[in-house]
Write a protein that holds these residues in place. Structure first.
Motif, PDB file in Angstrom:
ATOM      1  N   ASP A  22       0.852  -1.186   0.000  1.00  0.00           N
ATOM      2  CA  ASP A  22       0.000   0.000   0.000  1.00  0.00           C
ATOM      3  C   ASP A  22       0.889   1.238   0.000  1.00  0.00           C
ATOM      4  OD1 ASP A  22      -2.413  -1.437   0.122  1.00  0.00           O
ATOM      5  OD2 ASP A  22      -2.279  -1.569   2.327  1.00  0.00           O
ATOM      6  N   PRO A  23       0.456   2.318  -0.635  1.00  0.00           N
ATOM      7  CA  PRO A  23       1.283   3.530  -0.664  1.00  0.00           C
ATOM      8  C   PRO A  23       1.704   4.004   0.727  1.00  0.00           C
ATOM      9  CG  PRO A  23      -0.555   3.754  -2.175  1.00  0.00           C
ATOM     10  CD  PRO A  23      -0.767   2.473  -1.406  1.00  0.00           C
ATOM     11  N   GLY A  24       0.870   3.807   1.715  1.00  0.00           N
ATOM     12  CA  GLY A  24       1.195   4.242   3.068  1.00  0.00           C
ATOM     13  C   GLY A  24       2.228   3.395   3.774  1.00  0.00           C
ATOM     14  N   GLU A  25       2.586   2.249   3.202  1.00  0.00           N
ATOM     15  CA  GLU A  25       3.577   1.376   3.838  1.00  0.00           C
ATOM     16  C   GLU A  25       5.000   1.911   3.690  1.00  0.00           C
ATOM     17  OE1 GLU A  25       3.039  -3.016   3.816  1.00  0.00           O
ATOM     18  OE2 GLU A  25       1.531  -2.539   2.284  1.00  0.00           O
ATOM     19  N   CYS A  26       5.231   2.755   2.701  1.00  0.00           N
ATOM     20  CA  CYS A  26       6.557   3.353   2.516  1.00  0.00           C
ATOM     21  C   CYS A  26       6.601   4.666   3.294  1.00  0.00           C
ATOM     22  CB  CYS A  26       6.827   3.614   1.034  1.00  0.00           C
ATOM     23  SG  CYS A  26       8.408   4.440   0.716  1.00  0.00           S
ATOM     24  N   CYS A  27       7.619   4.814   4.131  1.00  0.00           N
ATOM     25  CA  CYS A  27       7.721   6.018   4.953  1.00  0.00           C
ATOM     26  C   CYS A  27       8.367   7.181   4.205  1.00  0.00           C
ATOM     27  CB  CYS A  27       8.488   5.723   6.232  1.00  0.00           C
ATOM     28  SG  CYS A  27      10.234   5.303   5.976  1.00  0.00           S
ATOM     29  N   GLY A  28       9.018   6.888   3.064  1.00  0.00           N
ATOM     30  CA  GLY A  28       9.648   7.956   2.280  1.00  0.00           C
ATOM     31  C   GLY A  28      10.967   8.448   2.836  1.00  0.00           C
ATOM     32  N   ASN A  29      11.546   7.704   3.789  1.00  0.00           N
ATOM     33  CA  ASN A  29      12.806   8.126   4.408  1.00  0.00           C
ATOM     34  C   ASN A  29      14.032   7.468   3.800  1.00  0.00           C
ATOM     35  OD1 ASN A  29      11.653   9.915   6.258  1.00  0.00           O
ATOM     36  ND2 ASN A  29      11.207   8.268   7.699  1.00  0.00           N
ATOM     37  N   GLY A  30      13.872   6.772   2.694  1.00  0.00           N
ATOM     38  CA  GLY A  30      15.017   6.144   2.037  1.00  0.00           C
ATOM     39  C   GLY A  30      15.553   4.928   2.766  1.00  0.00           C
ATOM     40  N   CYS A  31      14.687   4.179   3.392  1.00  0.00           N
ATOM     41  CA  CYS A  31      15.111   2.971   4.116  1.00  0.00           C
ATOM     42  C   CYS A  31      15.828   2.013   3.164  1.00  0.00           C
ATOM     43  CB  CYS A  31      13.894   2.259   4.706  1.00  0.00           C
ATOM     44  SG  CYS A  31      12.976   3.231   5.905  1.00  0.00           S
ATOM     45  N   ASP A  32      16.758   1.244   3.737  1.00  0.00           N
ATOM     46  CA  ASP A  32      17.482   0.255   2.953  1.00  0.00           C
ATOM     47  C   ASP A  32      17.398  -1.080   3.684  1.00  0.00           C
ATOM     48  OD1 ASP A  32      19.045  -0.952   1.043  1.00  0.00           O
ATOM     49  OD2 ASP A  32      20.929  -0.255   1.907  1.00  0.00           O
ATOM     50  N   PRO A  33      16.565  -1.985   3.246  1.00  0.00           N
ATOM     51  CA  PRO A  33      15.779  -1.935   2.017  1.00  0.00           C
ATOM     52  C   PRO A  33      14.419  -1.276   2.259  1.00  0.00           C
ATOM     53  CG  PRO A  33      15.564  -4.119   2.955  1.00  0.00           C
ATOM     54  CD  PRO A  33      16.502  -3.335   3.853  1.00  0.00           C
ATOM     55  N   CYS A  34      13.942  -0.650   1.238  1.00  0.00           N
ATOM     56  CA  CYS A  34      12.605  -0.056   1.251  1.00  0.00           C
ATOM     57  C   CYS A  34      11.585  -1.171   1.020  1.00  0.00           C
ATOM     58  CB  CYS A  34      12.503   0.995   0.142  1.00  0.00           C
ATOM     59  SG  CYS A  34      10.843   1.677  -0.086  1.00  0.00           S
ATOM     60  N   ILE A  35      10.369  -0.954   1.460  1.00  0.00           N
ATOM     61  CA  ILE A  35       9.304  -1.933   1.237  1.00  0.00           C
ATOM     62  C   ILE A  35       9.145  -2.223  -0.257  1.00  0.00           C
ATOM     63  CG2 ILE A  35       7.423  -0.234   1.211  1.00  0.00           C
ATOM     64  CD1 ILE A  35       7.136  -3.621   2.902  1.00  0.00           C
ATOM     65  N   TYR A  36       9.401  -1.209  -1.088  1.00  0.00           N
ATOM     66  CA  TYR A  36       9.293  -1.409  -2.538  1.00  0.00           C
ATOM     67  C   TYR A  36      10.473  -2.220  -3.082  1.00  0.00           C
ATOM     68  CZ  TYR A  36       5.269   1.656  -2.612  1.00  0.00           C
ATOM     69  OH  TYR A  36       4.028   2.190  -2.402  1.00  0.00           O
ATOM     70  N   ASP A  37      11.638  -2.124  -2.453  1.00  0.00           N
ATOM     71  CA  ASP A  37      12.772  -2.977  -2.840  1.00  0.00           C
ATOM     72  C   ASP A  37      12.434  -4.446  -2.571  1.00  0.00           C
ATOM     73  OD1 ASP A  37      14.336  -0.739  -3.516  1.00  0.00           O
ATOM     74  OD2 ASP A  37      15.183  -0.613  -1.483  1.00  0.00           O
ATOM     75  N   GLN A  42      10.529  -9.797  -4.563  1.00  0.00           N
ATOM     76  CA  GLN A  42       9.496 -10.828  -4.587  1.00  0.00           C
ATOM     77  C   GLN A  42       8.881 -10.952  -5.984  1.00  0.00           C
ATOM     78  OE1 GLN A  42       6.811  -9.482  -1.554  1.00  0.00           O
ATOM     79  NE2 GLN A  42       8.020 -10.352   0.104  1.00  0.00           N
ATOM     80  N   LEU A  43       8.718  -9.822  -6.667  1.00  0.00           N
ATOM     81  CA  LEU A  43       8.150  -9.829  -8.011  1.00  0.00           C
ATOM     82  C   LEU A  43       9.090 -10.529  -8.994  1.00  0.00           C
ATOM     83  CD1 LEU A  43       5.587  -8.842  -9.394  1.00  0.00           C
ATOM     84  CD2 LEU A  43       6.761  -6.707  -9.893  1.00  0.00           C
ATOM     85  N   THR A  44      10.385 -10.301  -8.857  1.00  0.00           N
ATOM     86  CA  THR A  44      11.370 -10.981  -9.700  1.00  0.00           C
ATOM     87  C   THR A  44      11.314 -12.489  -9.465  1.00  0.00           C
ATOM     88  OG1 THR A  44      12.824  -9.061  -9.734  1.00  0.00           O
ATOM     89  CG2 THR A  44      13.841 -11.190 -10.216  1.00  0.00           C
TER      90      THR A  44
END
Length: 60
Positions: A22-37, A42-44
């Motif tokens: 969900d868009p709200g799951e990413c905090c936008g703080n540049g986490c490593d790894p980010c939820i989108y990473d 997982q998509l790969t």
């Protein structure tokens, strides 16, 4: 003689794609790894698993 597994067999189910964050799951703080990473990893994996499954089930 090789064993034939039907496409709807519970022994070899079709892979399911990972749920998109969900868009709200990413905090936008540049986490490593980010939820989108993690999602992209997982998509790969899903795409690789799906390609292998489709090779085993060409009529699907």
């Amino acid at each position: 003689m090789p064993r034939v597994i039907p496409t709807d067999s519970p022994d070899d189910p079709r892979p399911k794609p990972p749920p998109e964050p969900d868009p709200g799951e990413c905090c936008g703080n540049g986490c490593d790894p980010c939820i989108y990473d993690l999602y992209n990893d997982q998509l790969t994996y899903y795409r690789t698993a799906l390609a292998a499954w489709l090779a085993r089930h060409p009529d699907a």
